[in-house]
Design a protein around this motif. Structure first.
Motif, short mmCIF file in Angstrom:
data_model
loop_
_atom_site.label_atom_id
_atom_site.label_comp_id
_atom_site.label_asym_id
_atom_site.label_seq_id
_atom_site.Cartn_x
_atom_site.Cartn_y
_atom_site.Cartn_z
N MET A 54 9.83 -15.35 -8.40
CA MET A 54 9.18 -14.05 -8.36
C MET A 54 7.98 -14.09 -7.42
SD MET A 54 7.73 -11.79 -11.51
CE MET A 54 7.50 -10.05 -11.23
N LYS A 55 7.67 -12.94 -6.82
CA LYS A 55 6.53 -12.85 -5.91
C LYS A 55 5.67 -11.64 -6.29
CE LYS A 55 7.76 -15.90 -2.60
NZ LYS A 55 8.59 -16.80 -3.41
N LEU A 56 4.37 -11.76 -6.03
CA LEU A 56 3.50 -10.60 -6.10
C LEU A 56 3.19 -10.21 -4.66
CD1 LEU A 56 1.74 -8.58 -7.68
CD2 LEU A 56 -0.15 -10.21 -7.46
N MET A 57 3.56 -8.98 -4.30
CA MET A 57 3.25 -8.49 -2.96
C MET A 57 2.00 -7.63 -3.05
SD MET A 57 7.05 -7.66 -1.51
CE MET A 57 6.48 -7.48 0.19
N VAL A 58 1.06 -7.90 -2.18
CA VAL A 58 -0.17 -7.12 -2.10
C VAL A 58 -0.11 -6.41 -0.75
CG1 VAL A 58 -2.70 -7.22 -2.06
CG2 VAL A 58 -1.40 -8.86 -3.45
N ALA A 59 -0.01 -5.09 -0.78
CA ALA A 59 0.17 -4.34 0.47
C ALA A 59 -0.95 -3.32 0.62
CB ALA A 59 1.52 -3.64 0.47
N ILE A 60 -1.68 -3.43 1.71
CA ILE A 60 -2.80 -2.51 1.96
C ILE A 60 -2.34 -1.49 2.99
CG2 ILE A 60 -5.20 -2.35 2.74
CD1 ILE A 60 -5.23 -5.51 2.11
N VAL A 61 -2.42 -0.21 2.61
CA VAL A 61 -1.97 0.85 3.53
C VAL A 61 -3.04 1.94 3.60
CG1 VAL A 61 0.44 0.42 2.89
CG2 VAL A 61 -0.77 2.31 1.84
N ASN A 62 -2.98 2.70 4.68
CA ASN A 62 -3.91 3.81 4.84
C ASN A 62 -3.66 4.85 3.75
OD1 ASN A 62 -4.68 6.59 6.23
ND2 ASN A 62 -5.79 4.95 7.25
N ASP A 63 -4.75 5.49 3.29
CA ASP A 63 -4.62 6.51 2.25
C ASP A 63 -3.64 7.60 2.65
OD1 ASP A 63 -6.17 5.48 0.25
OD2 ASP A 63 -7.98 6.62 0.76
N ARG A 64 -3.59 7.91 3.95
CA ARG A 64 -2.72 9.01 4.40
C ARG A 64 -1.24 8.69 4.19
NH1 ARG A 64 -4.50 10.94 10.25
NH2 ARG A 64 -5.48 8.90 10.47
N ASP A 65 -0.91 7.40 4.12
CA ASP A 65 0.49 7.00 3.94
C ASP A 65 0.81 6.63 2.49
OD1 ASP A 65 1.09 7.21 6.70
OD2 ASP A 65 0.09 5.28 7.04
N ALA A 66 -0.21 6.62 1.64
CA ALA A 66 -0.02 6.09 0.28
C ALA A 66 1.05 6.87 -0.51
CB ALA A 66 -1.34 6.09 -0.47
N LYS A 67 1.08 8.18 -0.33
CA LYS A 67 2.04 9.00 -1.09
C LYS A 67 3.47 8.65 -0.67
CE LYS A 67 3.09 13.77 -2.28
NZ LYS A 67 2.88 15.17 -1.93
N ALA A 68 3.70 8.56 0.64
CA ALA A 68 5.05 8.25 1.14
C ALA A 68 5.47 6.85 0.71
CB ALA A 68 5.07 8.38 2.66
N VAL A 69 4.54 5.90 0.77
CA VAL A 69 4.84 4.53 0.36
C VAL A 69 5.18 4.50 -1.13
CG1 VAL A 69 3.82 2.23 0.00
CG2 VAL A 69 3.45 3.43 2.17
N ASN A 70 4.34 5.15 -1.94
CA ASN A 70 4.54 5.22 -3.39
C ASN A 70 5.92 5.79 -3.71
OD1 ASN A 70 2.22 6.06 -6.04
ND2 ASN A 70 4.43 5.98 -6.21
N ASN A 71 6.24 6.95 -3.08
CA ASN A 71 7.52 7.62 -3.36
C ASN A 71 8.70 6.72 -3.02
OD1 ASN A 71 6.14 9.84 -4.17
ND2 ASN A 71 6.52 11.05 -2.32
N ALA A 72 8.63 6.06 -1.85
CA ALA A 72 9.76 5.23 -1.42
C ALA A 72 9.95 4.05 -2.37
CB ALA A 72 9.51 4.74 0.00
N LEU A 73 8.86 3.40 -2.75
CA LEU A 73 8.97 2.22 -3.62
C LEU A 73 9.53 2.61 -5.00
CD1 LEU A 73 5.64 0.40 -2.68
CD2 LEU A 73 7.95 -0.38 -2.15
N VAL A 74 9.01 3.71 -5.55
CA VAL A 74 9.48 4.14 -6.87
C VAL A 74 10.95 4.58 -6.80
CG1 VAL A 74 9.18 5.88 -8.69
CG2 VAL A 74 7.19 4.69 -7.77
N GLN A 75 11.29 5.28 -5.72
CA GLN A 75 12.68 5.73 -5.53
C GLN A 75 13.65 4.54 -5.50
OE1 GLN A 75 12.90 8.13 -2.05
NE2 GLN A 75 14.82 9.10 -2.62
N PHE A 76 13.19 3.43 -4.95
CA PHE A 76 14.04 2.25 -4.88
C PHE A 76 13.94 1.39 -6.14
CE2 PHE A 76 14.83 3.47 -0.64
CZ PHE A 76 15.87 2.69 -0.14
N GLY A 77 13.21 1.88 -7.14
CA GLY A 77 13.18 1.20 -8.43
C GLY A 77 12.14 0.12 -8.57
N PHE A 78 11.19 0.04 -7.63
CA PHE A 78 10.15 -0.98 -7.75
C PHE A 78 9.04 -0.49 -8.68
CE2 PHE A 78 12.12 -2.03 -3.66
CZ PHE A 78 12.46 -3.35 -3.94
#
Ligand code: 2BA
Length: 107
Positions: free
Chosen positions: A1-25
């Motif tokens: 198992m791995k812990l991924m720590v990903a730092i993204v710009n606030d402007r992209d946070a919603k799109a990143v959040n949606n994509a990760l949750v959509q893929f079941g993460f």
């Protein structure tokens, strides 16, 4: 198992959040601030199976956009020198750390 720590710009946070949750993460979002630009960014904690790391990297590549921003020359070194000339730095994209996890419990 791995812990991924990903730092993204606030402007992209919603799109990143949606994509990760959509893929079941499963993710945790932390409000954070970049030390250089001193602007808000979002730090995602994502616990994944080893074989899922590549999928998360791909999703971050697709959803976190890199943009040029202008800052005063000398920004970060000396505020006295930061008047006048502007220089371009890149903002956005994703900075990703992948950390091995020994054990994880949800109790
Ligand atoms: P910031 O520290 O605000 O940095 C924003 C962007 O400014 C950086 O993008 C980089 O393009 C530029 N930059 C940073 N330090 C610089 C310097 N000393 N001289 C010139 N340009 C500089 P990224 O490298 O994509 O980093 C985005 C954000 O990820 C950073 O925001 C910081 O919050 C985090 N980060 C990056 N590398 C890190 C590291 N090694 N450890 C912890 N956090 C990191």
């Amino acid at each position: 198992m791995k812990l991924m720590v990903a730092i993204v710009n606030d402007r992209d946070a919603k799109a990143v959040n949606n994509a990760l949750v959509q893929f079941g993460f499963r993710i945790t979002r932390l409000a954070s601030t970049g030390g250089f630009l001193r602007r808000g960014n979002t730090t995602f904690l994502i616990g994944v199976k080893d074989r899922e790391v590549g999928t998360v990297v791909d999703l971050l590549k697709e959803t976190a956009r890199e943009r040029p921003v202008m800052v005063p020359a000398g920004w970060g070194d000396s505020f006295e020198e930061s008047v006048g000339e502007m220089v371009e730095v890149k903002e956005g994209g994703a900075t990703i750390f992948v950390v091995p996890v020994e054990e994880m419990y949800r109790v």
